[in-house]
Each structure stands twice: as structure tokens, then as C-alpha cells.
Design an enzyme around this catalytic site. Structure first.
Site, short mmCIF file in Angstrom:
data_model
loop_
_atom_site.label_atom_id
_atom_site.label_comp_id
_atom_site.label_asym_id
_atom_site.label_seq_id
_atom_site.Cartn_x
_atom_site.Cartn_y
_atom_site.Cartn_z
N ALA A 1 0.81 -1.23 0.00
CA ALA A 1 0.00 0.00 0.00
C ALA A 1 0.84 1.28 0.00
O ALA A 1 0.43 2.29 -0.57
CB ALA A 1 -0.93 0.00 1.21
N CYS B 1 -24.51 -8.67 -14.33
CA CYS B 1 -23.88 -8.93 -15.63
C CYS B 1 -24.86 -8.63 -16.77
O CYS B 1 -26.01 -9.10 -16.74
CB CYS B 1 -23.43 -10.38 -15.69
SG CYS B 1 -22.73 -10.88 -17.27
N HIS C 1 -3.51 -10.09 -5.09
CA HIS C 1 -4.83 -9.77 -4.52
C HIS C 1 -5.82 -9.32 -5.59
O HIS C 1 -6.87 -8.78 -5.28
CB HIS C 1 -4.71 -8.70 -3.43
CG HIS C 1 -3.98 -9.18 -2.20
ND1 HIS C 1 -3.49 -8.33 -1.24
CD2 HIS C 1 -3.68 -10.43 -1.78
CE1 HIS C 1 -2.89 -9.04 -0.29
NE2 HIS C 1 -3.00 -10.31 -0.60
N THR D 1 -0.07 4.93 -1.74
CA THR D 1 -0.49 6.12 -0.99
C THR D 1 0.20 7.36 -1.55
O THR D 1 -0.38 8.44 -1.57
CB THR D 1 -0.18 6.01 0.53
OG1 THR D 1 1.18 5.67 0.70
CG2 THR D 1 -1.06 4.98 1.20
N CYS E 1 -20.55 -16.10 -15.55
CA CYS E 1 -19.99 -16.38 -16.90
C CYS E 1 -18.58 -15.81 -17.07
O CYS E 1 -17.99 -15.95 -18.13
CB CYS E 1 -20.93 -15.85 -17.99
SG CYS E 1 -20.93 -14.05 -18.17
N SER F 1 5.59 -1.84 2.05
CA SER F 1 4.77 -2.83 2.77
C SER F 1 5.34 -3.02 4.16
O SER F 1 6.55 -3.12 4.32
CB SER F 1 4.77 -4.17 2.03
OG SER F 1 4.12 -5.16 2.81
N ASP G 1 -4.70 -1.65 -7.60
CA ASP G 1 -5.03 -0.42 -8.33
C ASP G 1 -4.53 -0.40 -9.77
O ASP G 1 -4.82 0.54 -10.52
CB ASP G 1 -4.48 0.80 -7.58
CG ASP G 1 -3.03 0.60 -7.17
OD1 ASP G 1 -2.22 0.13 -8.00
OD2 ASP G 1 -2.69 0.92 -6.01
N CYS H 1 -25.52 -12.19 -18.67
CA CYS H 1 -26.26 -13.33 -18.10
C CYS H 1 -27.03 -12.99 -16.83
O CYS H 1 -27.70 -13.85 -16.26
CB CYS H 1 -25.30 -14.49 -17.84
SG CYS H 1 -24.32 -14.32 -16.34
N ASN I 1 10.70 1.28 3.27
CA ASN I 1 9.40 1.53 3.88
C ASN I 1 9.51 2.66 4.89
O ASN I 1 10.57 2.85 5.51
CB ASN I 1 8.90 0.25 4.58
CG ASN I 1 7.40 0.28 4.83
OD1 ASN I 1 6.62 0.61 3.94
ND2 ASN I 1 6.98 -0.07 6.04
ZN LIG Z 1 -22.36 -13.11 -16.70
#
Ligand SMILES: [Zn+2]
Length: 253
Positions: free
Chosen positions: A25, A155, A122, A29, A133, A196, A107, A158, A221
Site C-alpha cells: 500500500a 452482468c 490480490h 499512498t 460467466c 509494505s 489499483d 447473463c 518503507n
Molecule cells: Zn455473466
């Protein structure tokens, strides 16, 4: 920062040929994206349990609460630009010193900066994905729908539930990226941690993984981290400024 420490870090970067960077992060920042976990961060104002994966999938009220938060938070991410720390990692990759960037951030700023090989353990919040789907939507498109009054966007193909393409609380980490991150940490000759504090696993465990396999470790850091004790050099400073000087120096000598 002590200049001798800086000089040692420059030498380690200059001599390394298979660098892996781990970013958190703190690098974002400095591009204007608030840290979820930091003081005043979102998790101090919102209860993350509301957004946990089982609730998000199973309860429309949880999704509505998520999107109410996200519609406010998203403009800061959409407006963010990569900073000198992101660009320093691009320069290392182009100089064929850096193998890949492993990031805890969602991000997309490393990709925007021009990094080619980015392992997003992540996920990436610039995308929104259908859980049925797997159709992927640009998050900016979802923003228009949210602002237009859609409280639980579905969505278009679907009707399935849309989820940000990030790992939510209580959700399994994507196995492929995590495994690859550990493989890269095992075979790198230098691991550079940027922004980090190394409290979130499994990302933090990349540090002992690299160290045990013979790599050097440099940590950049602002605050103390959990693995300062096993690092070869710790540079206490802002990511953009520190990485800009460190890489500039290493590539010019
Ligand atoms: Zn879908």
C-alpha cells in the site's frame, strides 16, 4: 537515512541480475490512494466483515453496502497516476535486471506505469467480473451504472452477480499467481520490498522464502516492518523518492 546504508543498497541493486520486487500500500499512498489499513483508512470507518466474500456472494444487502463504499472510493483510484517508485521498477525491468513485480495492491498502477510482468496476488480492482460467466467489465463502466442509480449491478450478458476482481476478506487467494510469486522469490538474487509493513500473509512470507534461498533483501518503507531483522539493508523513507534515487544511482554506475 544513513548514507552508508544507501550506498550498500545501491551496490546490491547494481550487482543483482534477477530482482523481484514486492510492493504494498505504501507505494500507492504516494499516488494519492488511501491505505485501507492506515489511520483514517476505509477499514477503520467500514466494517470489513460486511464485505466478506460469503456475504458479498450470498446477500444483496452486503453487495449494496460494498458498492455504496466503492462508488465513493473509486474516483481516487481512477485519478491516481504512477509515481517515481513505480517508474523505477519499470526502469529495472527494461534494463533486464528485474524479473517481475509481485504486488498486494489492486489499483493497476504498475501496469499503467509500463511494467510488463506484474503478479497481482490480490487481484485488480480496475476490473469487475461476473461470477457466473466470467465476463469482465471495466470498473469505469460500472461506475457510470452506480452513479446512474444501479445499487447492485448485474452482468449484462447473463444477469449474474458482479464482483470486483479482487480478493475479498474470506476469499481464497488465486492459486496460480501466489504459487508463481513464491517460485520467483525462491529463484531471485535480490528481493526489494517497497511500501509494505509485511504484516499480511502470504505476501510477507516471500521475504523469508527469498532469504532462505540465498537472495539479498532490501526493504524500503516508512515504518518498521516485521522482517527488518533479516533484511540486508533497510531504507526508512518514502517510496517514490527513495526508489527513484536508488535505481537511478544503481543503473548509472
Ligand atoms: Zn455473466
Amino acid at each position: 537515512m544513513a548514507s552508508s546504508e544507501f550506498g550498500r543498497a545501491v551496490a546490491l541493486v547494481r550487482d543483482a541480475r534477477r530482482i523481484v520486487a514486492l510492493t504494498g500500500a505504501g507505494i500507492s499512498t504516494e499516488s494519492g490512494i488511501p491505505d485501507f489499513r492506515g489511520p483514517g483508512g476505509s477499514w477503520t470507518k467500514y466494517d470489513p466483515a460486511v464485505f466478506a466474500y460469503p456475504q458479498f456472494v450470498g446477500d444483496p444487502e452486503s453487495r449494496k453496502a460494498y458498492w455504496r463504499w466503492s462508488v465513493e472510493f473509486w474516483p481516487q483510484v481512477a485519478a491516481a497516476k504512477p509515481n517515481d517508485a513505480h517508474l523505477a521498477l519499470v526502469a529495472l525491468e527494461r534494463a533486464e535486471r528485474l524479473r517481475c513485480v509481485v504486488t498486494q495492491n489492486v489499483d493497476g498502477l504498475h501496469g499503467l506505469a509500463g511494467s510488463r510482468d506484474v503478479i497481482e496476488i490480490h487481484g485488480n480492482g480496475t476490473r469487475t467480473v461476473c461470477l457466473s460467466c466470467r465476463t469482465s467489465y471495466d470498473r469505469n463502466r460500472i461506475q457510470e451504472r452506480l452513479l446512474g442509480g444501479d445499487t447492485d449491478p448485474r452482468c449484462e450478458a447473463c444477469g449474474g452477480v458482479l464482483k470486483p476482481d479482487v480478493v475479498l476478506f474470506g476469499e481464497r487467494m488465486p492459486q496460480g499467481p501466489t504459487e508463481r510469486a513464491f517460485d520467483e522469490a525462491e529463484s531471485c538474487d535480490l528481493l526489494i520490498v517497497v511500501g509494505s509493513s509485511l504484516v499480511v500473509n502470504p505476501a510477507a512470507r516471500l521475504v523469508p522464502q527469498a532469504k532462505q534461498n540465498g537472495a539479498k533483501v532490501v526493504i524500503v518503507n516508512l515504518d518498521r516492518t516485521l522482517y527488518d531483522g533479516i533484511a540486508d539493508v533497510v531504507l526508512r523513507g518514502r517510496a517514490a523518492e527513495t526508489m527513484g534515487s536508488l535505481v537511478g544511482e544503481a543503473l548509472s554506475t
